[in-house]
Design a protein around this motif. Structure first.
Motif, PDB file in Angstrom:
ATOM      1  N   ASN A  33      29.323  69.505  39.795  1.00 33.57           N
ATOM      2  CA  ASN A  33      30.536  69.952  39.116  1.00 33.57           C
ATOM      3  C   ASN A  33      31.059  71.271  39.665  1.00 33.57           C
ATOM      4  N   GLU A  34      30.561  71.673  40.828  1.00 33.26           N
ATOM      5  CA  GLU A  34      31.039  72.901  41.458  1.00 33.26           C
ATOM      6  C   GLU A  34      31.061  72.712  42.964  1.00 33.26           C
ATOM      7  N   TYR A  35      32.235  72.918  43.561  1.00 34.59           N
ATOM      8  CA  TYR A  35      32.396  72.735  45.002  1.00 34.59           C
ATOM      9  C   TYR A  35      33.114  73.932  45.614  1.00 34.59           C
ATOM     10  N   LYS A  36      32.783  74.215  46.868  1.00 34.76           N
ATOM     11  CA  LYS A  36      33.487  75.230  47.646  1.00 34.76           C
ATOM     12  C   LYS A  36      33.769  74.632  49.025  1.00 34.76           C
ATOM     13  N   PHE A  37      35.052  74.423  49.322  1.00 28.31           N
ATOM     14  CA  PHE A  37      35.455  73.761  50.556  1.00 28.31           C
ATOM     15  C   PHE A  37      36.124  74.753  51.512  1.00 28.31           C
ATOM     16  N   ASP A  38      35.778  74.638  52.779  1.00 28.31           N
ATOM     17  CA  ASP A  38      36.379  75.425  53.864  1.00 28.31           C
ATOM     18  C   ASP A  38      37.087  74.445  54.788  1.00 28.31           C
ATOM     19  N   PHE A  99      44.060  65.551  48.742  1.00 30.92           N
ATOM     20  CA  PHE A  99      42.626  65.763  48.914  1.00 30.92           C
ATOM     21  C   PHE A  99      41.981  65.380  47.597  1.00 30.92           C
ATOM     22  N   ASN A 100      41.054  64.428  47.647  1.00 26.77           N
ATOM     23  CA  ASN A 100      40.455  63.873  46.436  1.00 26.77           C
ATOM     24  C   ASN A 100      39.002  64.330  46.294  1.00 26.77           C
ATOM     25  N   VAL A 101      38.627  64.702  45.071  1.00 28.64           N
ATOM     26  CA  VAL A 101      37.251  65.123  44.783  1.00 28.64           C
ATOM     27  C   VAL A 101      36.799  64.420  43.504  1.00 28.64           C
ATOM     28  N   ASP A 102      35.701  63.696  43.589  1.00 27.99           N
ATOM     29  CA  ASP A 102      35.147  63.050  42.401  1.00 27.99           C
ATOM     30  C   ASP A 102      34.479  64.093  41.516  1.00 27.99           C
ATOM     31  N   LEU A 103      34.841  64.092  40.235  1.00 28.57           N
ATOM     32  CA  LEU A 103      34.312  65.053  39.276  1.00 28.57           C
ATOM     33  C   LEU A 103      34.028  64.348  37.952  1.00 28.57           C
ATOM     34  N   SER A 104      33.017  64.801  37.239  1.00 27.09           N
ATOM     35  CA  SER A 104      32.823  64.295  35.884  1.00 27.09           C
ATOM     36  C   SER A 104      33.956  64.831  35.008  1.00 27.09           C
ATOM     37  N   ASN A 105      34.314  64.094  33.990  1.00 25.12           N
ATOM     38  CA  ASN A 105      35.420  64.511  33.134  1.00 25.12           C
ATOM     39  C   ASN A 105      35.114  65.835  32.447  1.00 25.12           C
ATOM     40  N   GLY A 106      36.134  66.654  32.316  1.00 22.66           N
ATOM     41  CA  GLY A 106      35.978  67.958  31.701  1.00 22.66           C
ATOM     42  C   GLY A 106      37.103  68.878  32.113  1.00 22.66           C
ATOM     43  N   LEU A 107      36.958  70.158  31.818  1.00 19.92           N
ATOM     44  CA  LEU A 107      37.960  71.166  32.169  1.00 19.92           C
ATOM     45  C   LEU A 107      37.453  71.967  33.366  1.00 19.92           C
ATOM     46  N   TYR A 108      38.311  72.149  34.357  1.00 24.41           N
ATOM     47  CA  TYR A 108      37.925  72.827  35.591  1.00 24.41           C
ATOM     48  C   TYR A 108      38.858  73.996  35.902  1.00 24.41           C
ATOM     49  N   GLU A 109      38.292  75.000  36.580  1.00 29.96           N
ATOM     50  CA  GLU A 109      39.090  76.060  37.171  1.00 29.96           C
ATOM     51  C   GLU A 109      39.131  75.805  38.672  1.00 29.96           C
ATOM     52  N   ILE A 171      36.150  74.827  43.198  1.00 29.19           N
ATOM     53  CA  ILE A 171      36.281  74.058  41.963  1.00 29.19           C
ATOM     54  C   ILE A 171      35.067  74.322  41.096  1.00 29.19           C
ATOM     55  N   LYS A 172      35.298  74.696  39.839  1.00 24.65           N
ATOM     56  CA  LYS A 172      34.183  75.027  38.946  1.00 24.65           C
ATOM     57  C   LYS A 172      34.443  74.458  37.556  1.00 24.65           C
ATOM     58  N   LYS A 173      33.477  73.731  37.034  1.00 23.76           N
ATOM     59  CA  LYS A 173      33.607  73.180  35.684  1.00 23.76           C
ATOM     60  C   LYS A 173      33.373  74.283  34.661  1.00 23.76           C
ATOM     61  N   ILE A 174      34.296  74.391  33.692  1.00 18.42           N
ATOM     62  CA  ILE A 174      34.157  75.434  32.675  1.00 18.42           C
ATOM     63  C   ILE A 174      33.945  74.870  31.271  1.00 18.42           C
ATOM     64  N   SER A 175      34.116  73.542  31.126  1.00 17.80           N
ATOM     65  CA  SER A 175      33.872  72.920  29.829  1.00 17.80           C
ATOM     66  C   SER A 175      33.732  71.414  30.019  1.00 17.80           C
ATOM     67  N   ASP A 176      32.896  70.798  29.171  1.00 25.50           N
ATOM     68  CA  ASP A 176      32.784  69.341  29.185  1.00 25.50           C
ATOM     69  C   ASP A 176      33.954  68.686  28.470  1.00 25.50           C
ATOM     70  N   ILE A 177      34.710  69.478  27.737  1.00 27.26           N
ATOM     71  CA  ILE A 177      35.858  68.962  26.984  1.00 27.26           C
ATOM     72  C   ILE A 177      37.113  69.106  27.854  1.00 27.26           C
ATOM     73  N   PRO A 178      37.782  68.003  28.197  1.00 26.98           N
ATOM     74  CA  PRO A 178      38.940  68.062  29.104  1.00 26.98           C
ATOM     75  C   PRO A 178      40.228  68.512  28.415  1.00 26.98           C
ATOM     76  N   VAL A 179      40.178  69.710  27.847  1.00 29.31           N
ATOM     77  CA  VAL A 179      41.349  70.271  27.162  1.00 29.31           C
ATOM     78  C   VAL A 179      41.489  71.722  27.596  1.00 29.31           C
ATOM     79  N   THR A 180      42.688  72.127  28.030  1.00 26.20           N
ATOM     80  CA  THR A 180      42.903  73.508  28.450  1.00 26.20           C
ATOM     81  C   THR A 180      43.024  74.419  27.232  1.00 26.20           C
TER      82      THR A 180
END
Length: 242
Positions: A33-38, A99-109, A171-180
């Motif tokens: 749930n956390e990626y850093k792309f160059d 650019f597509n990234v597979d992520l578990s559902n939730g809220l991301y920064e 990309i960093k997950k900040i919550s499991d709840i997909p609501v801003t």
């Protein structure tokens, strides 16, 4: 006595291994749930995943470009992470050149760093997230809920006829709840909009400063003000609502 001690030691070792295994599983789960792309064809910065323009999305890998034939590796004027980038040759909020990234559902920064560009915007899930980032190697971030298991992002207008480039993505997950958080949207002209770099620009619109006076743990601020002409502002507002 020796047998008892050995048995006790074996139990301790097994327990420690079991505990370590639990910690390891947690670490692996968190990493997904956390990626850093160059991005680009140059050297990859430590701690980042290198992504060339030719890297197509692959389900087993979990990320890549949807249409890599519409991407190009380019150089950039920064150093290290911002010394290279990829350029989006097709764009628009409804473009499939993402650019597509597979992520578990939730809220991301999501933190975006551009390459060389005079004025570019960032779209994700077919909607503008940041508009009119100006100057080379500009950086900004936004929150986005993921509800379908994948982030789809691209760099787009901006200003027609200029290059739309991407140097890095975090990309960093900040919550499991997909609501801003509750969102304050700002619209307006050059007296309101963001100027880049956000933390060191010689000038700034008042919208750029609003976060200093708002509890950002409760609210997120989305400054959609633009110094563009009124027609461009109207078109961006329409796309934001879609």
């Amino acid at each position: 006595m020796r047998k008892r001690k050995l048995g006790f030691s074996v139990i301790i070792v097994i327990t420690i291994i079991s505990m370590f295994g639990c910690f390891l599983d947690l670490h692996i789960s968190a990493a997904a749930n956390e990626y850093k792309f160059d991005f680009g064809g140059g050297a990859v910065e430590p701690g980042y995943i290198g992504v060339s323009a030719s890297m197509a999305y692959d389900k087993s890998r979990g990320y890549g470009f949807n249409t890599p034939w519409n991407m190009k590796n380019v150089s950039a004027s920064g150093s290290g992470l911002t010394s290279d980038a990829v350029q989006f040759l097709t764009y628009g909020t409804k473009s499939d050149n993402t650019f597509n990234v597979d992520l578990s559902n939730g809220l991301y920064e999501v933190k975006v760093t551009l390459g060389n560009t005079s004025r570019a915007s960032v779209a994700a899930e077919g909607v503008y997230q940041i508009i009119n980032m100006t100057g080379n190697c500009a950086t900004d971030k936004f929150q986005i809920p993921i509800t379908d298991g994948q982030l789809n992002i691209l760099v787009t207008e901006g200003k027609e006829g200029t290059p739309f480039t991407l140097s890095a993505l975090e990309i960093k997950k900040i919550s499991d709840i997909p609501v801003t958080n509750r969102t304050i949207y700002i619209g307006g002209d050059s007296t309101v909009c963001n100027y880049y770099p956000l933390d060191s620009s010689a000038q700034a619109g008042w919208g750029q400063m609003l976060h200093k006076f708002v509890d950002t743990n409760t609210f997120q601020i989305r400054n959609m003000a633009s110094s563009a002409n009124l027609q461009e502002v109207f078109e961006m507002t329409v796309n934001l609502k879609r």
